[in-house]
Design a protein around this motif. Sequence first.
Motif, PDB file in Angstrom:
ATOM      1  N   TYR A 197       0.810  -1.214   0.000  1.00  0.00           N
ATOM      2  CA  TYR A 197       0.000   0.000   0.000  1.00  0.00           C
ATOM      3  C   TYR A 197       0.848   1.271   0.000  1.00  0.00           C
ATOM      4  O   TYR A 197       0.373   2.337  -0.417  1.00  0.00           O
ATOM      5  N   LEU A 198       2.093   1.180   0.421  1.00  0.00           N
ATOM      6  CA  LEU A 198       2.943   2.366   0.543  1.00  0.00           C
ATOM      7  C   LEU A 198       3.047   3.183  -0.748  1.00  0.00           C
ATOM      8  O   LEU A 198       3.019   4.424  -0.696  1.00  0.00           O
ATOM      9  N   PRO A 199       3.196   2.568  -1.941  1.00  0.00           N
ATOM     10  CA  PRO A 199       3.272   3.402  -3.154  1.00  0.00           C
ATOM     11  C   PRO A 199       2.054   4.288  -3.367  1.00  0.00           C
ATOM     12  O   PRO A 199       2.175   5.358  -3.961  1.00  0.00           O
ATOM     13  N   ALA A 200       0.871   3.866  -2.889  1.00  0.00           N
ATOM     14  CA  ALA A 200      -0.324   4.677  -3.057  1.00  0.00           C
ATOM     15  C   ALA A 200      -0.292   5.928  -2.191  1.00  0.00           C
ATOM     16  O   ALA A 200      -1.027   6.876  -2.453  1.00  0.00           O
ATOM     17  N   VAL A 201       0.548   5.927  -1.149  1.00  0.00           N
ATOM     18  CA  VAL A 201       0.651   7.078  -0.260  1.00  0.00           C
ATOM     19  C   VAL A 201       1.542   8.161  -0.865  1.00  0.00           C
ATOM     20  O   VAL A 201       1.402   9.346  -0.543  1.00  0.00           O
ATOM     21  N   VAL A 202       2.449   7.759  -1.751  1.00  0.00           N
ATOM     22  CA  VAL A 202       3.371   8.715  -2.368  1.00  0.00           C
ATOM     23  C   VAL A 202       2.569   9.696  -3.226  1.00  0.00           C
ATOM     24  O   VAL A 202       1.752   9.280  -4.048  1.00  0.00           O
ATOM     25  N   PRO A 203       2.777  10.995  -3.092  1.00  0.00           N
ATOM     26  CA  PRO A 203       2.064  11.975  -3.920  1.00  0.00           C
ATOM     27  C   PRO A 203       2.350  11.755  -5.402  1.00  0.00           C
ATOM     28  O   PRO A 203       3.445  11.290  -5.775  1.00  0.00           O
ATOM     29  N   PRO A 204       1.394  12.054  -6.275  1.00  0.00           N
ATOM     30  CA  PRO A 204       1.615  11.861  -7.726  1.00  0.00           C
ATOM     31  C   PRO A 204       2.838  12.602  -8.253  1.00  0.00           C
ATOM     32  O   PRO A 204       3.526  12.102  -9.146  1.00  0.00           O
ATOM     33  N   VAL A 205       3.098  13.784  -7.707  1.00  0.00           N
ATOM     34  CA  VAL A 205       4.272  14.541  -8.157  1.00  0.00           C
ATOM     35  C   VAL A 205       5.548  13.773  -7.846  1.00  0.00           C
ATOM     36  O   VAL A 205       6.441  13.636  -8.694  1.00  0.00           O
TER      37      VAL A 205
END
Length: 332
Positions: free
Chosen positions: A138-146
């Motif tokens: 799930y961690l990659p989904a927390v990274v902001p799109p920018v």
Amino acid sequence: MTVGHIASVSDRTGSQTGSDRARATLRPRASMTTRRHRAFYLFASPWIIGFLLLTIVPMVYALWLSFTTFDGISPNWRYVGLGNYRELFADSQTWDALRRTGLFAVTSVPLSIAAGLGLAVLVNRPLKARGLFRTLLYLPAVVPPVGAGLAFKALFDQNSGAANGVLTLFGFDALGWLNDPYARYVLLMTVLWSAGNIMIISLAGLQDVPRELHEAARLDGASAWRTFRSITVPLLSPVLLFQTVTGVIASVQTVMPLLLSPDGTTQGVTAIAQSNYMYMMHVFAEYFALGRYGYASALLWVLFVLILIVTGLIFRFTSGVVFYNVDPEAKK
């Protein structure tokens, strides 16, 4: 005074007293309902005010701009009526960008839903350190799109990217990942990389599926695939519908190609690979590169109408295959 007259007066007095009691009883209930309504609107007022000021007002302003030649700076603008819309429908670049956007949505939405559902099925099994695996996925989904866009740009950079470093290590030539024809695949990888958000929603839906149905299917000799296809997927259909609608809306509004462009700025939007030059990139180019606020506002309003149409069609054609698990007692 006759006995009948006294009885009549007594009856009227009694009825008035009863009506007074009824009004006295209803008055606290009415006041309680009024207080609840006031409390609701009081707590909801920040969102309502924000929605009006940050959504409705800009939309109305953009609608007005779409009928003008305003460029954002010069006071010399004029009203052109439907001129921007006529130019829009006659612009081949707009249609090409819309076609690429539709192809991207048709490709990315099913792939991301399938990836998220597959991960949810895996982490729903009784594995050791299952919580750790769920967190890591799930961690990659927390990274902001920018941040995700800049990370993928650095990863697939032609000169210093790790992807080409691995290729040259094994004797292959470096590839221009951010240019055609590979740019579309990098964009798809950025979408699939953040499939953890879909995984969490699918996992919640999987845990809501009654175990008794799976046990009954196993007793009847159904295979794991047949159980998943005939029981799990139909019961997950509301979740899949939600993910489809939100995924389509997000895919047609994506700005990730701008972050993956060689320039990486709003002025470098025209340097985006042609395969990734989608509808929102065309809007960015008209707004910031060319300064055509009126025409770009018309593009946005057409996109808004198209999203409404596509969403309505999705609900229309999936109404017969979406099953809602409702408690029979809740209907009473």
